[in-house]
Motif scaffolding. Structure first.
Motif, PDB file in Angstrom:
ATOM      1  N   TRP A 176       9.237 -41.062 -94.352  1.00  0.00           N
ATOM      2  CA  TRP A 176       9.532 -39.628 -94.364  1.00  0.00           C
ATOM      3  C   TRP A 176       8.285 -38.841 -93.979  1.00  0.00           C
ATOM      4  CZ3 TRP A 176       8.446 -42.571 -98.541  1.00  0.00           C
ATOM      5  CH2 TRP A 176       7.564 -42.089 -99.512  1.00  0.00           C
ATOM      6  N   PRO A 177       8.508 -37.680 -93.347  1.00  0.00           N
ATOM      7  CA  PRO A 177       7.371 -36.861 -92.898  1.00  0.00           C
ATOM      8  C   PRO A 177       6.790 -36.032 -94.050  1.00  0.00           C
ATOM      9  CG  PRO A 177       9.407 -35.773 -92.332  1.00  0.00           C
ATOM     10  CD  PRO A 177       9.803 -37.087 -92.966  1.00  0.00           C
ATOM     11  N   PHE A 178       5.533 -35.673 -93.897  1.00  0.00           N
ATOM     12  CA  PHE A 178       4.920 -34.746 -94.839  1.00  0.00           C
ATOM     13  C   PHE A 178       3.855 -33.939 -94.106  1.00  0.00           C
ATOM     14  CE2 PHE A 178       1.829 -38.072 -94.758  1.00  0.00           C
ATOM     15  CZ  PHE A 178       0.630 -37.564 -95.234  1.00  0.00           C
ATOM     16  N   ARG A 179       3.460 -32.832 -94.709  1.00  0.00           N
ATOM     17  CA  ARG A 179       2.424 -31.997 -94.103  1.00  0.00           C
ATOM     18  C   ARG A 179       1.064 -32.572 -94.477  1.00  0.00           C
ATOM     19  NH1 ARG A 179       6.116 -27.629 -95.569  1.00  0.00           N
ATOM     20  NH2 ARG A 179       6.857 -26.614 -93.658  1.00  0.00           N
ATOM     21  N   ARG A 180       0.366 -33.084 -93.475  1.00  0.00           N
ATOM     22  CA  ARG A 180      -0.961 -33.684 -93.707  1.00  0.00           C
ATOM     23  C   ARG A 180      -2.014 -32.685 -93.221  1.00  0.00           C
ATOM     24  NH1 ARG A 180      -3.888 -38.916 -91.401  1.00  0.00           N
ATOM     25  NH2 ARG A 180      -4.763 -39.732 -93.343  1.00  0.00           N
ATOM     26  N   LEU A 181      -2.456 -31.843 -94.118  1.00  0.00           N
ATOM     27  CA  LEU A 181      -3.369 -30.758 -93.790  1.00  0.00           C
ATOM     28  C   LEU A 181      -4.789 -31.092 -94.230  1.00  0.00           C
ATOM     29  CD1 LEU A 181      -1.195 -27.723 -94.981  1.00  0.00           C
ATOM     30  CD2 LEU A 181      -1.322 -28.731 -92.689  1.00  0.00           C
ATOM     31  N   PRO A 182      -5.774 -30.355 -93.737  1.00  0.00           N
ATOM     32  CA  PRO A 182      -7.149 -30.549 -94.224  1.00  0.00           C
ATOM     33  C   PRO A 182      -7.335 -29.907 -95.591  1.00  0.00           C
ATOM     34  CG  PRO A 182      -7.103 -28.788 -92.608  1.00  0.00           C
ATOM     35  CD  PRO A 182      -5.718 -29.387 -92.624  1.00  0.00           C
ATOM     36  N   LEU A 183      -8.183 -30.510 -96.394  1.00  0.00           N
ATOM     37  CA  LEU A 183      -8.585 -29.954 -97.685  1.00  0.00           C
ATOM     38  C   LEU A 183     -10.013 -29.441 -97.560  1.00  0.00           C
ATOM     39  CD1 LEU A 183      -8.138 -29.587-100.794  1.00  0.00           C
ATOM     40  CD2 LEU A 183      -9.070 -31.912-101.049  1.00  0.00           C
ATOM     41  N   PHE A 184     -10.279 -28.294 -98.161  1.00  0.00           N
ATOM     42  CA  PHE A 184     -11.613 -27.708 -98.135  1.00  0.00           C
ATOM     43  C   PHE A 184     -12.219 -27.799 -99.530  1.00  0.00           C
ATOM     44  CE2 PHE A 184      -9.180 -25.843 -94.747  1.00  0.00           C
ATOM     45  CZ  PHE A 184     -10.049 -25.868 -93.675  1.00  0.00           C
ATOM     46  N   ALA A 185     -13.303 -28.553 -99.657  1.00  0.00           N
ATOM     47  CA  ALA A 185     -13.976 -28.718-100.939  1.00  0.00           C
ATOM     48  C   ALA A 185     -15.219 -27.839-100.961  1.00  0.00           C
ATOM     49  CB  ALA A 185     -14.349 -30.185-101.163  1.00  0.00           C
ATOM     50  N   LEU A 186     -15.153 -26.770-101.731  1.00  0.00           N
ATOM     51  CA  LEU A 186     -16.307 -25.892-101.908  1.00  0.00           C
ATOM     52  C   LEU A 186     -17.043 -26.384-103.148  1.00  0.00           C
ATOM     53  CD1 LEU A 186     -17.837 -23.378-100.908  1.00  0.00           C
ATOM     54  CD2 LEU A 186     -16.436 -22.038-102.489  1.00  0.00           C
ATOM     55  N   THR A 187     -18.146 -27.069-102.924  1.00  0.00           N
ATOM     56  CA  THR A 187     -18.826 -27.771-103.995  1.00  0.00           C
ATOM     57  C   THR A 187     -20.228 -27.202-104.215  1.00  0.00           C
ATOM     58  OG1 THR A 187     -19.476 -29.976-104.791  1.00  0.00           O
ATOM     59  CG2 THR A 187     -19.601 -29.599-102.410  1.00  0.00           C
ATOM     60  N   GLY A 188     -21.014 -27.923-104.970  1.00  0.00           N
ATOM     61  CA  GLY A 188     -22.363 -27.482-105.280  1.00  0.00           C
ATOM     62  C   GLY A 188     -22.597 -27.483-106.771  1.00  0.00           C
ATOM     63  N   PRO A 189     -23.843 -27.357-107.204  1.00  0.00           N
ATOM     64  CA  PRO A 189     -24.149 -27.356-108.637  1.00  0.00           C
ATOM     65  C   PRO A 189     -23.618 -26.111-109.325  1.00  0.00           C
ATOM     66  CG  PRO A 189     -26.069 -26.696-107.380  1.00  0.00           C
ATOM     67  CD  PRO A 189     -25.050 -27.147-106.381  1.00  0.00           C
ATOM     68  N   SER A 190     -23.406 -26.218-110.611  1.00  0.00           N
ATOM     69  CA  SER A 190     -23.061 -25.038-111.400  1.00  0.00           C
ATOM     70  C   SER A 190     -24.193 -24.022-111.289  1.00  0.00           C
ATOM     71  CB  SER A 190     -22.855 -25.432-112.868  1.00  0.00           C
ATOM     72  OG  SER A 190     -21.766 -26.304-112.996  1.00  0.00           O
ATOM     73  N   GLY A 191     -23.817 -22.761-111.198  1.00  0.00           N
ATOM     74  CA  GLY A 191     -24.810 -21.707-111.068  1.00  0.00           C
ATOM     75  C   GLY A 191     -25.075 -21.280-109.647  1.00  0.00           C
TER      76      GLY A 191
END
Length: 204
Positions: A34-49
């Motif tokens: 079955w088909p599905f939407r395979r989109l990019p994920l954006f991870a906005l990361t970095g240390p706390s603060g």
């Protein structure tokens, strides 16, 4: 097409390791595809603060109706706090389900490629783009010490976050992580940078 991509819509079997080919899933048990939407994920990361929590609402406002901006810490609770791999996997499943609504996800939280890339759920995404907000040790220490007591930022925990910040700076190129230093930048200027970074990577 089901929203939980691990579950076959034909036989109901649940896959621990999804079988993905392009934008299609296959069931190991019954062979259904079955088909599905395979989109990019954006991870906005970095240390706390470094400014992720400040940036989240600004990005949500700028991208309203285009992408979904989420904060990882909302699920940092209960049993998931005792199993970091499960915590990461749950977020990837959640983001993949949201993608089935046609909007890419920007996930704000402290994460690095080695924590996402080996997971079976990584197959649900065409790409994961990583952008890390970083700062000087002095700026991060000042911001973390100023946080309210309920957030429990003691000196050992601050030192651990400074170590992560230093590691990101040194390893970013090797890991494929883009960096933006927020030490002197305003929240609006950082949001401008991140918005442009995301828009150049959105699927057409």
């Amino acid at each position: 097409m089901g929203l939980d991509l691990r579950i076959c819509p034909a036989c109901g079997d649940r896959a621990d390791r999804p079988v993905v080919s392009g934008a299609s899933l296959s069931c190991r048990r019954c062979g259904h595809r079955w088909p599905f939407r395979r989109l990019p994920l954006f991870a906005l990361t970095g240390p706390s603060g470094a400014g992720k929590s400040t940036l989240g609402p600004l990005l949500a406002d700028r991208f309203a109706g285009e992408v979904v901006v989420l904060e990882q810490d909302v699920l940092w609770t209960g049993a998931l706090r005792d199993d970091v791999a499960a915590f990461r996997a749950v977020w990837l499943r959640m983001a993949a389900m949201l993608h089935q609504n046609g909007r890419p996800v920007v996930l704000c939280g402290t994460v690095a490629p080695p924590e996402f890339e080996p997971l079976p759920e990584r197959a649900f995404f065409s790409e994961i783009h990583y952008l890390a907000l970083v700062g000087t040790p002095e700026s991060l220490t000042r911001r973390l010490r100023a946080r309210p007591a309920w957030r429990e930022w003691d000196e050992p925990r601050i030192a651990e976050m400074l170590e992560f910040n230093d590691w990101l700076r040194k390893s970013a190129e090797e890991l494929g992580v883009d960096l933006v230093d927020t030490t002197e930048a305003s929240a609006e200027a950082t949001a401008d940078h991140v918005e442009k970074w995301i828009r150049t990577r959105l699927p057409t």
